[in-house]
Design a protein around this motif. Structure first.
Motif, PDB file in Angstrom:
ATOM      1  N   TYR A   1      -3.988 -43.618  -9.781  1.00 24.80           N
ATOM      2  CA  TYR A   1      -4.745 -42.374  -9.685  1.00 24.80           C
ATOM      3  C   TYR A   1      -6.204 -42.605 -10.068  1.00 24.80           C
ATOM      4  CZ  TYR A   1      -4.321 -42.038 -14.819  1.00 24.80           C
ATOM      5  OH  TYR A   1      -4.381 -42.279 -16.175  1.00 24.80           O
TER       6      TYR A   1
ATOM      7  N   SER B   1      -9.415 -40.681 -12.212  1.00 19.27           N
ATOM      8  CA  SER B   1      -9.812 -39.593 -13.102  1.00 19.27           C
ATOM      9  C   SER B   1     -11.325 -39.631 -13.260  1.00 19.27           C
ATOM     10  CB  SER B   1      -9.122 -39.719 -14.468  1.00 19.27           C
ATOM     11  OG  SER B   1      -9.573 -40.884 -15.143  1.00 19.27           O
ATOM     12  N   SER B   2     -11.894 -38.576 -13.802  1.00 23.75           N
ATOM     13  CA  SER B   2     -13.347 -38.514 -13.976  1.00 23.75           C
ATOM     14  C   SER B   2     -13.670 -37.970 -15.358  1.00 23.75           C
ATOM     15  CB  SER B   2     -13.987 -37.636 -12.896  1.00 23.75           C
ATOM     16  OG  SER B   2     -13.550 -36.298 -13.014  1.00 23.75           O
TER      17      SER B   2
ATOM     18  N   TRP C   1     -13.076 -42.143 -21.439  1.00 22.67           N
ATOM     19  CA  TRP C   1     -11.744 -42.287 -20.860  1.00 22.67           C
ATOM     20  C   TRP C   1     -10.726 -41.305 -21.432  1.00 22.67           C
ATOM     21  CZ3 TRP C   1      -8.401 -43.181 -17.385  1.00 22.67           C
ATOM     22  CH2 TRP C   1      -7.063 -43.450 -17.689  1.00 22.67           C
TER      23      TRP C   1
ATOM     24  N   SER D   1     -11.165 -37.893 -20.082  1.00 22.68           N
ATOM     25  CA  SER D   1     -11.293 -37.741 -18.628  1.00 22.68           C
ATOM     26  C   SER D   1     -10.134 -36.921 -18.074  1.00 22.68           C
ATOM     27  CB  SER D   1     -11.332 -39.118 -17.948  1.00 22.68           C
ATOM     28  OG  SER D   1     -10.103 -39.807 -18.122  1.00 22.68           O
ATOM     29  N   HIS D   2     -10.305 -36.417 -16.843  1.00 24.41           N
ATOM     30  CA  HIS D   2      -9.271 -35.588 -16.236  1.00 24.41           C
ATOM     31  C   HIS D   2      -8.949 -36.087 -14.829  1.00 24.41           C
ATOM     32  CE1 HIS D   2     -13.186 -33.850 -15.137  1.00 24.41           C
ATOM     33  NE2 HIS D   2     -12.621 -33.522 -13.987  1.00 24.41           N
ATOM     34  N   TYR D   3      -7.733 -35.887 -14.416  1.00 18.60           N
ATOM     35  CA  TYR D   3      -7.235 -36.342 -13.126  1.00 18.60           C
ATOM     36  C   TYR D   3      -7.991 -35.656 -11.983  1.00 18.60           C
ATOM     37  CZ  TYR D   3      -3.858 -37.117  -9.341  1.00 18.60           C
ATOM     38  OH  TYR D   3      -3.254 -37.469  -8.162  1.00 18.60           O
ATOM     39  N   VAL D   4      -8.436 -36.450 -11.007  1.00 22.48           N
ATOM     40  CA  VAL D   4      -9.145 -35.901  -9.842  1.00 22.48           C
ATOM     41  C   VAL D   4      -8.108 -35.469  -8.809  1.00 22.48           C
ATOM     42  CG1 VAL D   4     -10.815 -36.349  -8.012  1.00 22.48           C
ATOM     43  CG2 VAL D   4     -11.102 -37.420 -10.258  1.00 22.48           C
ATOM     44  N   SER D   5      -8.077 -34.178  -8.525  1.00 23.66           N
ATOM     45  CA  SER D   5      -7.026 -33.671  -7.648  1.00 23.66           C
ATOM     46  C   SER D   5      -7.539 -32.862  -6.460  1.00 23.66           C
ATOM     47  CB  SER D   5      -6.073 -32.779  -8.460  1.00 23.66           C
ATOM     48  OG  SER D   5      -6.780 -31.690  -9.045  1.00 23.66           O
TER      49      SER D   5
ATOM     50  N   TYR E   1     -16.175 -42.290 -12.964  1.00 18.13           N
ATOM     51  CA  TYR E   1     -14.792 -42.224 -12.484  1.00 18.13           C
ATOM     52  C   TYR E   1     -14.008 -43.407 -13.052  1.00 18.13           C
ATOM     53  CZ  TYR E   1     -16.164 -38.602  -9.164  1.00 18.13           C
ATOM     54  OH  TYR E   1     -16.607 -37.437  -8.599  1.00 18.13           O
TER      55      TYR E   1
ATOM     56  N   HIS F   1      -7.127 -49.141 -17.091  1.00 22.66           N
ATOM     57  CA  HIS F   1      -8.153 -48.438 -16.323  1.00 22.66           C
ATOM     58  C   HIS F   1      -9.426 -49.273 -16.243  1.00 22.66           C
ATOM     59  CE1 HIS F   1      -8.415 -47.330 -20.600  1.00 22.66           C
ATOM     60  NE2 HIS F   1      -9.732 -47.492 -20.415  1.00 22.66           N
TER      61      HIS F   1
END
Length: 277
Positions: free
Chosen positions: A63, A65-66, A70, A73-77, A107, A119
């Protein structure tokens, strides 16, 4: 006073511990995931980011994230971002379509595992301006090129000083070495890269780079065409055209031979009759 001093020391220690934890979590697994460090693109451009990983993560979910840090950060959806995993090459790609200025930021390429996810980070800069008018901005005509075994491919990188393979070596204006790769300076801001005598193992992700950013390029080397597959089996083929022509001429000559013989005999008889008279 002592209690307040002890409390202030505890807060300092807690802050230091938090910084240590952030540092540890931010760099955990960074040697197992590889990508570029910064990409600059124009608004509305589509960009693909490669994230290379070690073999042991092949079967784990991937996945993007942004976020600047780290652990925060949050998942890019959102619908403009898609992630595709290529387990055969141990790389997943994140493609952002119709990039917007607000997409700029840090990212993270990441793999979902038990514990802390491995990551690697990169920075994406999306600009309103027309990057073709800015010499120092990196751009390529396409992020994908392809060729056949034994052949050559050429990539033109504007605004670049080096050509590198991700997790590999580099070659550029100031030297360097990359097997079967030559670089030439077309002009002050362009680098022409030629990969020659291609091999299938040359397939993979590379990038053009300058002092500020990189632009990923994927090279695909296909197997050379086997011309024997287009050749029919000699035992099943019809006679070649030249043989047909020879046979046709033999038949024509065979049919004309009696006529030629008769004509020759008649002419010979006439010639004898003239001599006798």
């Amino acid at each position: 006073m002592l209690a307040n001093g002890a409390q202030s020391v505890s807060l300092v220690e807690l802050f230091i511990l938090l910084l240590i934890l952030i540092f540890i979590f931010s760099f955990t697994g960074t040697q197992e995931i590889h990508t570029v460090s910064k990409i600059s693109v124009q608004k509305q451009q589509t960009i693909t980011v490669p994230c290379l990983y070690v073999q042991k993560y092949a079967n784990y979910p991937k996945y993007m994230s942004s976020g600047g840090v780290w652990i925060f950060s949050h998942y890019v959806s959102h619908s403009r971002m898609s992630v595709v995993d290529n387990q055969a090459e141990n790389v997943f790609t994140a493609t952002l379509r119709e990039a917007e200025v607000r997409d700029s930021g840090t990212y993270w390429c990441a793999v979902t595992v038990s514990g802390s996810d491995p990551h690697a980070h990169l920075y994406l800069q999306v600009t309103e301006g027309i990057i073709d008018s800015i010499p120092e901005w990196l751009r390529v005509s396409s992020q994908t090129v392809s060729g056949y075994e034994g052949g050559n491919v050429t990539i033109r990188c504007r605004g670049a000083s080096h050509w590198c393979r991700i997790r590999g070596s580099c070659v550029g204006r100031d030297g360097g070495s990359l097997e079967r790769t030559a670089v030439m300076c077309d002009d002050a801001d362009a680098l022409r890269v030629t990969l020659w005598q291609l091999k299938t193992e040359d397939s993979g992700w590379y990038y053009c780079s300058n002092e500020d950013s990189q632009m990923p390029v994927h090279v695909t080397v296909m197997e050379a065409l086997d011309i024997t597959q287009f050749t029919t089996n000699p035992s099943e083929s019809t006679p070649p055209l030249s043989a047909d022509r020879r046979l046709l001429w033999l038949l024509i000559l065979g049919a004309m031979l009696p006529i030629i013989t008769v004509c020759g005999a008649v002419m010979l008889i006439k010639a004898r009759n003239k001599r006798s008279t």
